[in-house]
Design an enzyme around this catalytic site. Structure first.
Site, PDB file in Angstrom:
ATOM      1  N   CYS A   1      -1.290  12.002   0.133  1.00 38.40           N
ATOM      2  CA  CYS A   1      -1.679  10.621   0.467  1.00 38.40           C
ATOM      3  C   CYS A   1      -0.563  10.033   1.329  1.00 38.40           C
ATOM      4  O   CYS A   1       0.179  10.780   1.967  1.00 38.40           O
ATOM      5  CB  CYS A   1      -1.978   9.791  -0.783  1.00 38.40           C
ATOM      6  SG  CYS A   1      -0.561   9.409  -1.821  1.00 38.40           S
ATOM      7  N   THR A   2      -0.432   8.735   1.330  1.00 34.31           N
ATOM      8  CA  THR A   2       0.567   8.100   2.186  1.00 34.31           C
ATOM      9  C   THR A   2       1.947   8.105   1.533  1.00 34.31           C
ATOM     10  O   THR A   2       2.879   8.725   2.022  1.00 34.31           O
ATOM     11  CB  THR A   2       0.141   6.656   2.534  1.00 34.31           C
ATOM     12  OG1 THR A   2      -1.157   6.688   3.125  1.00 34.31           O
ATOM     13  CG2 THR A   2       1.125   6.020   3.513  1.00 34.31           C
TER      14      THR A   2
ATOM     15  N   ASP B   1      -7.051   3.371  -1.010  1.00 36.46           N
ATOM     16  CA  ASP B   1      -5.709   3.168  -1.560  1.00 36.46           C
ATOM     17  C   ASP B   1      -5.708   1.999  -2.535  1.00 36.46           C
ATOM     18  O   ASP B   1      -5.965   0.864  -2.148  1.00 36.46           O
ATOM     19  CB  ASP B   1      -4.733   2.891  -0.416  1.00 36.46           C
ATOM     20  CG  ASP B   1      -3.286   2.987  -0.836  1.00 36.46           C
ATOM     21  OD1 ASP B   1      -3.015   3.133  -2.036  1.00 36.46           O
ATOM     22  OD2 ASP B   1      -2.431   2.925   0.062  1.00 36.46           O
TER      23      ASP B   1
ATOM     24  N   CYS C   1       0.596   6.700  -5.711  1.00 37.79           N
ATOM     25  CA  CYS C   1      -0.678   6.279  -6.324  1.00 37.79           C
ATOM     26  C   CYS C   1      -1.687   7.423  -6.344  1.00 37.79           C
ATOM     27  O   CYS C   1      -1.845   8.098  -7.349  1.00 37.79           O
ATOM     28  CB  CYS C   1      -1.283   5.086  -5.564  1.00 37.79           C
ATOM     29  SG  CYS C   1      -0.256   3.622  -5.493  1.00 37.79           S
ATOM     30  N   ARG C   2      -2.371   7.614  -5.211  1.00 37.19           N
ATOM     31  CA  ARG C   2      -3.495   8.551  -5.180  1.00 37.19           C
ATOM     32  C   ARG C   2      -3.109  10.004  -5.410  1.00 37.19           C
ATOM     33  O   ARG C   2      -3.683  10.664  -6.286  1.00 37.19           O
ATOM     34  CB  ARG C   2      -4.248   8.426  -3.847  1.00 37.19           C
ATOM     35  CG  ARG C   2      -4.987   7.124  -3.714  1.00 37.19           C
ATOM     36  CD  ARG C   2      -5.533   6.940  -2.323  1.00 37.19           C
ATOM     37  NE  ARG C   2      -4.420   6.661  -1.392  1.00 37.19           N
ATOM     38  CZ  ARG C   2      -4.570   6.410  -0.111  1.00 37.19           C
ATOM     39  NH1 ARG C   2      -5.775   6.425   0.422  1.00 37.19           N
ATOM     40  NH2 ARG C   2      -3.531   6.152   0.654  1.00 37.19           N
TER      41      ARG C   2
END
Length: 148
Positions: free
Chosen positions: A7-8, A117, A12-13
């Site tokens: 993810c970025t 997100d 989180c994800r």
């Protein structure tokens, strides 16, 4: 089999996907995660930790990592959360393009689904994100079992 979730920021994800995948895919599949713009060593978000704790999964020791070529080279699958992540990975690491497959593209009828997100959102938003990922991870499991 080794899968890297991307993810970025890797707070989180992708850490939630990593934790969920350990449970859903089982011990025969190694999983890890990283971020395209991660700040090395950052913990998983408080909401991500809480939501996965509700599922019996501990993210408290997670530390964000930046995507590295060596990590991708040893992966069987590189699984980004969005089409943008997928495009960025394929541009930055074209040699790995055949094994980059967005999480939402493992299911034909959801082939354009991105995992949005939840960063900065409510715990409920993180729960929805985790549920979306879990549903897709069951599809990944079915697909991988069909490849064996």
């Amino acid at each position: 089999m080794r899968i890297v979730f991307i993810c970025t920021g890797n707070t989180c994800r992708s850490p939630m996907a990593e934790g969920l995948a350990r449970e859903i895919l089982g011990p025969d599949i190694q999983v890890e995660s990283a971020g395209l713009a991660a700040w090395e060593g950052e913990p998983a978000s408080v909401q991500a930790v809480q939501v996965l704790k509700e599922k019996g999964i501990d993210l408290t020791s997670h530390q964000a990592r930046l995507v590295r070529r060596e990590m991708l080279a040893t992966a069987d699958w590189i699984v980004p959360m969005t089409g943008t992540h997928e495009m960025q990975l394929k541009e930055a690491f074209p040699e790995f393009a055949p094994k980059i497959k967005r999480l939402g593209s493992w299911v034909r009828e959801r082939s354009h689904q991105d995992i949005s997100d939840p960063w900065g959102g409510s715990v409920e938003r993180y729960r929805r994100c985790a549920e979306d990922m879990a549903a897709l991870l069951y599809e990944v499991k079915t697909s991988l079992e069909g490849q064996r």
